[in-house]
Design a protein around this motif. Structure first.
Motif, PDB file in Angstrom:
ATOM      1  N   VAL A 240      -6.653  -2.213   2.853  1.00 46.16           N
ATOM      2  CA  VAL A 240      -4.983  -1.999   1.909  1.00 46.16           C
ATOM      3  C   VAL A 240      -4.279  -3.180   3.085  1.00 46.16           C
ATOM      4  CG1 VAL A 240      -3.320  -0.302   1.440  1.00 46.16           C
ATOM      5  CG2 VAL A 240      -5.957   0.724   2.032  1.00 46.16           C
ATOM      6  N   LYS A 241      -3.500  -3.689   1.679  1.00 44.73           N
ATOM      7  CA  LYS A 241      -2.535  -5.306   2.922  1.00 44.73           C
ATOM      8  C   LYS A 241      -1.400  -5.155   1.891  1.00 44.73           C
ATOM      9  CE  LYS A 241      -3.719  -7.839   5.015  1.00 44.73           C
ATOM     10  NZ  LYS A 241      -4.317  -8.897   6.732  1.00 44.73           N
TER      11      LYS A 241
ATOM     12  N   SER B  98       0.771  -3.299  -2.571  1.00 42.57           N
ATOM     13  CA  SER B  98      -0.837  -2.714  -1.851  1.00 42.57           C
ATOM     14  C   SER B  98      -0.795  -2.464  -3.956  1.00 42.57           C
ATOM     15  CB  SER B  98      -0.340  -2.041  -1.187  1.00 42.57           C
ATOM     16  OG  SER B  98      -0.546  -0.983  -1.001  1.00 42.57           O
ATOM     17  N   LYS B  99      -2.369  -2.643  -3.842  1.00 38.74           N
ATOM     18  CA  LYS B  99      -3.317  -2.184  -3.984  1.00 38.74           C
ATOM     19  C   LYS B  99      -3.257  -1.040  -4.715  1.00 38.74           C
ATOM     20  CE  LYS B  99      -5.395  -6.707  -4.486  1.00 38.74           C
ATOM     21  NZ  LYS B  99      -7.551  -7.156  -5.159  1.00 38.74           N
ATOM     22  N   SER B 100      -3.634  -0.343  -5.601  1.00 41.55           N
ATOM     23  CA  SER B 100      -3.000   1.317  -4.954  1.00 41.55           C
ATOM     24  C   SER B 100      -4.573   1.815  -4.997  1.00 41.55           C
ATOM     25  CB  SER B 100      -3.243   1.756  -6.679  1.00 41.55           C
ATOM     26  OG  SER B 100      -4.739   1.291  -7.465  1.00 41.55           O
ATOM     27  N   PHE B 101      -4.666   2.513  -4.094  1.00 41.52           N
ATOM     28  CA  PHE B 101      -5.530   3.253  -3.531  1.00 41.52           C
ATOM     29  C   PHE B 101      -5.473   5.068  -3.131  1.00 41.52           C
ATOM     30  CE2 PHE B 101      -1.799   3.058  -0.414  1.00 41.52           C
ATOM     31  CZ  PHE B 101      -1.754   3.771  -0.052  1.00 41.52           C
TER      32      PHE B 101
ATOM     33  N   ARG C 107      -5.649   7.883  -1.419  1.00 37.82           N
ATOM     34  CA  ARG C 107      -4.995   8.562  -0.061  1.00 37.82           C
ATOM     35  C   ARG C 107      -6.143   9.870   0.411  1.00 37.82           C
ATOM     36  NH1 ARG C 107       0.341  11.587   1.075  1.00 37.82           N
ATOM     37  NH2 ARG C 107       0.200  12.564  -0.834  1.00 37.82           N
TER      38      ARG C 107
ATOM     39  N   TYR D 201       1.929   6.570   8.194  1.00 39.17           N
ATOM     40  CA  TYR D 201       1.684   5.755   6.957  1.00 39.17           C
ATOM     41  C   TYR D 201       2.669   4.427   7.747  1.00 39.17           C
ATOM     42  CZ  TYR D 201      -0.687   9.037   4.507  1.00 39.17           C
ATOM     43  OH  TYR D 201      -1.525   9.930   4.094  1.00 39.17           O
TER      44      TYR D 201
ATOM     45  N   GLN E  94      -0.529  -5.022   6.858  1.00 44.34           N
ATOM     46  CA  GLN E  94      -1.432  -4.068   6.900  1.00 44.34           C
ATOM     47  C   GLN E  94      -1.354  -2.578   7.024  1.00 44.34           C
ATOM     48  OE1 GLN E  94      -5.054  -4.697   6.834  1.00 44.34           O
ATOM     49  NE2 GLN E  94      -4.886  -2.549   6.804  1.00 44.34           N
ATOM     50  N   LEU E  95      -1.984  -2.129   5.981  1.00 43.77           N
ATOM     51  CA  LEU E  95      -1.733  -0.482   6.642  1.00 43.77           C
ATOM     52  C   LEU E  95      -2.736   0.055   7.877  1.00 43.77           C
ATOM     53  CD1 LEU E  95      -0.749   1.910   5.701  1.00 43.77           C
ATOM     54  CD2 LEU E  95      -2.469   2.506   3.840  1.00 43.77           C
TER      55      LEU E  95
END
Length: 84
Positions: free
Chosen positions: A14-15, A26-29, A31, A56, A62-63
């Motif tokens: 997740v960047k 970022s791209k979706s993620f 949670r 967060y 970078q997350l």
């Protein structure tokens, strides 16, 4: 006394990606899946993640998730007595 620990968790993959000069995203993620991974990373059975403490952070794109793990407290029963 309630014991606690702090943690910092790097969320791999997740960047931030550059869209233009003034915008990155970022791209979706998922949670909830990341929180599950985080819980699995805490191996200490005497401690659990305090989900209310989660923060967060983005460091160099970078997350990271930071927060507290707190000592499990034994539940205490409360008894009521009544007198006449």
């Amino acid at each position: 006394m309630m014991k606690a620990k702090i943690f910092s968790y790097k969320v791999d993959g997740v960047k931030l990606e550059v869209v233009n000069d003034s915008f990155k995203i970022s791209k979706s993620f998922d949670r909830k899946a990341i929180i599950t991974q985080l819980k699995d990373a805490i191996k200490d059975e005497n401690f659990k993640i305090d989900e209310h403490s989660l923060d967060y952070k983005i460091v160099d794109g970078q997350l990271y998730i930071e927060g507290l793990v707190v000592e499990n407290q034994e539940s205490k029963s409360i008894g009521f007595t009544s007198g006449k």
